[in-house]
Write an enzyme that holds these catalytic residues in place. Structure first.
Site, PDB file in Angstrom:
ATOM      1  N   CYS A 106      16.652  28.204 -71.194  1.00 51.04           N
ATOM      2  CA  CYS A 106      15.715  29.137 -70.165  1.00 51.04           C
ATOM      3  C   CYS A 106      15.934  30.540 -70.704  1.00 51.04           C
ATOM      4  O   CYS A 106      17.026  31.189 -70.938  1.00 51.04           O
ATOM      5  CB  CYS A 106      16.145  28.834 -68.866  1.00 51.04           C
ATOM      6  SG  CYS A 106      15.134  30.103 -67.895  1.00 51.04           S
TER       7      CYS A 106
HETATM    8  N1  LIG Z   1      12.723  25.310 -64.189  1.00 48.77           N
HETATM    9  C1  LIG Z   1      12.678  26.519 -64.826  1.00 48.77           C
HETATM   10  O1  LIG Z   1      13.270  27.633 -64.516  1.00 48.77           O
HETATM   11  C2  LIG Z   1      11.278  26.697 -65.655  1.00 48.77           C
HETATM   12  C3  LIG Z   1      10.883  25.658 -66.220  1.00 48.77           C
HETATM   13  N2  LIG Z   1       9.775  25.710 -67.141  1.00 48.77           N
HETATM   14  C4  LIG Z   1       9.242  24.595 -67.467  1.00 48.77           C
HETATM   15  O2  LIG Z   1       8.204  24.714 -68.688  1.00 48.77           O
HETATM   16  C5  LIG Z   1       7.177  23.847 -68.617  1.00 48.77           C
HETATM   17  C6  LIG Z   1       5.829  24.617 -68.797  1.00 48.77           C
HETATM   18  O3  LIG Z   1       5.792  25.796 -67.852  1.00 48.77           O
HETATM   19  P1  LIG Z   1       4.618  26.650 -68.233  1.00 48.77           P
HETATM   20  O4  LIG Z   1       3.579  26.314 -69.300  1.00 48.77           O
HETATM   21  O5  LIG Z   1       5.064  28.251 -68.588  1.00 48.77           O
HETATM   22  O6  LIG Z   1       3.880  26.506 -66.887  1.00 48.77           O
HETATM   23  P2  LIG Z   1       3.393  25.654 -66.013  1.00 48.77           P
HETATM   24  O7  LIG Z   1       2.839  24.476 -67.165  1.00 48.77           O
HETATM   25  O8  LIG Z   1       4.396  25.293 -65.271  1.00 48.77           O
HETATM   26  O9  LIG Z   1       1.998  26.404 -65.333  1.00 48.77           O
HETATM   27  C7  LIG Z   1       1.503  25.628 -64.308  1.00 48.77           C
HETATM   28  C8  LIG Z   1       0.489  26.283 -63.758  1.00 48.77           C
HETATM   29  O10 LIG Z   1       0.914  27.324 -63.023  1.00 48.77           O
HETATM   30  C9  LIG Z   1       0.254  28.436 -63.201  1.00 48.77           C
HETATM   31  N3  LIG Z   1       1.246  29.869 -62.900  1.00 48.77           N
HETATM   32  C10 LIG Z   1       1.111  30.752 -62.034  1.00 48.77           C
HETATM   33  N4  LIG Z   1       1.991  31.463 -62.029  1.00 48.77           N
HETATM   34  C11 LIG Z   1       3.013  30.889 -62.914  1.00 48.77           C
HETATM   35  C12 LIG Z   1       4.147  31.291 -63.250  1.00 48.77           C
HETATM   36  N5  LIG Z   1       5.126  32.521 -62.866  1.00 48.77           N
HETATM   37  N6  LIG Z   1       4.852  30.391 -64.056  1.00 48.77           N
HETATM   38  C13 LIG Z   1       4.295  29.640 -64.648  1.00 48.77           C
HETATM   39  N7  LIG Z   1       3.116  29.066 -64.437  1.00 48.77           N
HETATM   40  C14 LIG Z   1       2.431  29.919 -63.520  1.00 48.77           C
HETATM   41  C15 LIG Z   1      -0.353  28.504 -64.587  1.00 48.77           C
HETATM   42  O11 LIG Z   1      -1.362  29.102 -64.757  1.00 48.77           O
HETATM   43  P3  LIG Z   1      -1.269  30.124 -66.102  1.00 48.77           P
HETATM   44  O12 LIG Z   1      -0.517  29.326 -67.321  1.00 48.77           O
HETATM   45  O13 LIG Z   1      -2.820  30.487 -66.492  1.00 48.77           O
HETATM   46  O14 LIG Z   1      -0.533  31.349 -65.819  1.00 48.77           O
HETATM   47  C16 LIG Z   1      -0.424  26.981 -64.927  1.00 48.77           C
HETATM   48  O15 LIG Z   1      -1.765  26.733 -64.314  1.00 48.77           O
HETATM   49  C17 LIG Z   1       7.144  23.363 -67.237  1.00 48.77           C
HETATM   50  O16 LIG Z   1       7.478  22.061 -67.465  1.00 48.77           O
HETATM   51  C18 LIG Z   1       8.174  23.836 -66.454  1.00 48.77           C
HETATM   52  O17 LIG Z   1       9.051  23.013 -65.445  1.00 48.77           O
HETATM   53  C19 LIG Z   1       9.280  26.827 -67.218  1.00 48.77           C
HETATM   54  C20 LIG Z   1       9.855  28.016 -66.715  1.00 48.77           C
HETATM   55  C21 LIG Z   1      11.019  28.093 -65.853  1.00 48.77           C
HETATM   56  N1  LIG Z   2      13.084  28.714 -67.743  1.00 49.53           N
HETATM   57  C1  LIG Z   2      12.846  27.475 -68.478  1.00 49.53           C
HETATM   58  N2  LIG Z   2      13.489  26.513 -68.026  1.00 49.53           N
HETATM   59  C2  LIG Z   2      13.565  25.394 -68.547  1.00 49.53           C
HETATM   60  C3  LIG Z   2      12.621  25.425 -69.869  1.00 49.53           C
HETATM   61  N3  LIG Z   2      12.659  24.150 -70.280  1.00 49.53           N
HETATM   62  C4  LIG Z   2      13.354  23.470 -69.422  1.00 49.53           C
HETATM   63  N4  LIG Z   2      13.842  24.147 -68.302  1.00 49.53           N
HETATM   64  C5  LIG Z   2      14.606  23.918 -67.265  1.00 49.53           C
HETATM   65  O1  LIG Z   2      15.832  23.631 -67.769  1.00 49.53           O
HETATM   66  C6  LIG Z   2      16.528  22.544 -67.255  1.00 49.53           C
HETATM   67  C7  LIG Z   2      17.668  21.940 -68.099  1.00 49.53           C
HETATM   68  O2  LIG Z   2      18.542  22.725 -67.832  1.00 49.53           O
HETATM   69  P1  LIG Z   2      20.002  22.555 -68.498  1.00 49.53           P
HETATM   70  O3  LIG Z   2      20.911  23.640 -68.034  1.00 49.53           O
HETATM   71  O4  LIG Z   2      20.707  21.196 -68.080  1.00 49.53           O
HETATM   72  O5  LIG Z   2      19.755  22.541 -70.192  1.00 49.53           O
HETATM   73  C8  LIG Z   2      15.281  21.598 -67.168  1.00 49.53           C
HETATM   74  O6  LIG Z   2      15.438  20.337 -66.296  1.00 49.53           O
HETATM   75  C9  LIG Z   2      14.227  22.500 -66.603  1.00 49.53           C
HETATM   76  O7  LIG Z   2      14.114  22.937 -65.259  1.00 49.53           O
HETATM   77  C10 LIG Z   2      11.963  26.423 -70.291  1.00 49.53           C
HETATM   78  O8  LIG Z   2      11.462  26.512 -71.492  1.00 49.53           O
HETATM   79  N5  LIG Z   2      12.073  27.553 -69.448  1.00 49.53           N
END
Ligand SMILES: NC(=O)C1=CN([C@@H]2O[C@H](COP(=O)(O)OP(=O)(O)OC[C@H]3O[C@@H](n4cnc5c(N)ncnc54)[C@H](OP(=O)(O)O)[C@@H]3O)[C@@H](O)[C@H]2O)C=CC1
Ligand SMILES: Nc1nc2c(ncn2[C@@H]2O[C@H](COP(=O)(O)O)[C@@H](O)[C@H]2O)c(=O)[nH]1
Length: 323
Positions: A174
């Protein structure tokens, strides 16, 4: 609010009541099912695929299939039901996700677990989808996330989520903190603690687990289960090829918001990490169970619940830690 992370906490041993560590019960209940250990391999395409999902379900490990092959999800649920295995898939919040819920409902195929998996889960878009699932597939157990605060947990619980996933940015792959300045990276354990104080339903601690002992700590501070990516990456059973370099073997672990996953450079919040190859995931999961059993014995208990009451101390993470 006290701020700490996994490395800054140590749990304090209590008098042992077990003859053997193997007597400790690591099973956990989520919804209508009981699983072998409170660990969920991350629903990422570098961690899980159909084969691993089947492998895990057959052995009574909880799994959540990722959502990055959206067109395969209907057939996946059908196939798992035909094999009489638990079905557990992920959803985004796009029209195709609503369409899938509708198709499943029309076919009377109720997934056992549905996980709404978006980066910023404290959003009306998630609340709306929860409402739709409740109407169309009322018997599916809904997990929603990811969020970082008690307000967000309450928001999702009140919307109808049966469990919430806590953790924004602590993952190994991340870069959310670096790209946006936001998240729970560096204080993920405190965030779990903070959220668990007001939550009324199970919390899944997602991201930041770097050592098996962190699982026991997450449970101590209120998690029902933990989701793990990097510690469960690099195995034979994970998707992707083994890379050989200088007589050593590696596998690639990449974030769901990395360029490798997205295939375009837009809203990138993840990266790829090259990890040493680790053999079979069976051995890693087995070791996690044994370490948890040992943790339960140190807690002076005989089951996971006994970890939740154990005393702890905050330590300076720069002190010599024995490794
Ligand atoms: N656990 C974590 O810390 C994180 C996990 N991820 C993982 O990465 C994957 C893909 O994420 P990603 O493609 O970036 O977004 P998502 O697929 O999660 O986005 C989902 C929707 O939310 C909207 N959205 C609005 N604000 C946000 C924001 N701040 N961040 C993300 N989406 C937003 C997006 O619109 P639009 O694309 O038009 O903005 C989109 O329509 C997911 O599976 C997610 O769980 C990603 C980042 C952090
Ligand atoms: N900010 C982001 N978080 C992400 C992304 N892909 C996955 N994840 C989150 O990380 C955990 C796994 O964490 P780990 O420390 O055990 O490796 C996963 O379950 C998601 O919630 C990403 O691209 N960006």
């Amino acid at each position: 609010m006290p701020v700490f992370d996994f490395d800054e906490v140590q749990l304090i041993p209590q008098k042992c009541i077990l003859q053997h560590r193997s007597d400790a019960d690591t099973s956990v209940r989520l919804g209508d099912h009981t699983f072998k250990i409170p660990v969920i391999p991350a629903n990422m395409s570098s961690i899980i695929d159909e084969q691993l999902a089947i492998w895990l379900a057959r052995r009574n490990y909880f799994y959540i299939m990722h959502r990055f092959k959206p067109e395969q999800r209907f057939d996946f649920v059908k196939m798992m039901h035909q094999k009489q295995l638990l079905s557990s898939i992920s959803l985004g919040i796009q029209p195709e996700d609503y369409q899938l819920v509708q198709q499943l409902a029309t076919a009377q195929l109720t997934p056992d677990y549905l996980t709404i998996d978006i980066a910023h889960g404290y959003a009306d878009s998630v609340k709306d989808l929860i409402g739709y699932i409740k109407k169309m597939l009322p018997h599916s157990f809904i997990i929603a996330g990811n969020v970082a605060t008690p307000e967000a947990v309450t928001f999702l619980e009140e919307a109808g989520a049966d469990a919430t996933k806590v953790g924004v940015g602590p993952g190994r792959a991340c870069i959310t903190k670096l790209k946006t300045g936001f998240g729970t990276a560096g204080w993920q354990l405190a965030a779990i603690n903070y959220c668990a104080q007001t939550s009324k339903k199970p919390i899944i601690a997602d991201g930041g687990i770097r050592n098996n002992g962190d699982i026991a700590k997450a449970i101590r501070f209120g998690a029902t289960m933990v989701m793990i990516g990097s510690l469960l990456a690099g195995h034979d059973e994970n998707p992707g090829e083994i890379i050989k370099k200088n007589h050593q073997k590696f596998k690639i672990y990449y974030g769901s918001a990395s360029q490798m996953q997205k295939k375009q450079h837009k809203n990138i919040e993840g990266k790829k990490v090259i990890l040493p190859y680790r053999g079979s995931i069976h051995d890693t999961l087995q070791e996690m169970q044994e370490d948890l059993q040992s943790a339960i014995s140190y807690a002076g208990g005989n089951c996971l619940q006994d970890l939740t009451k154990v005393d702890y101390i905050l330590v300076n993470n720069s002190i010599y830690n024995g490794d």
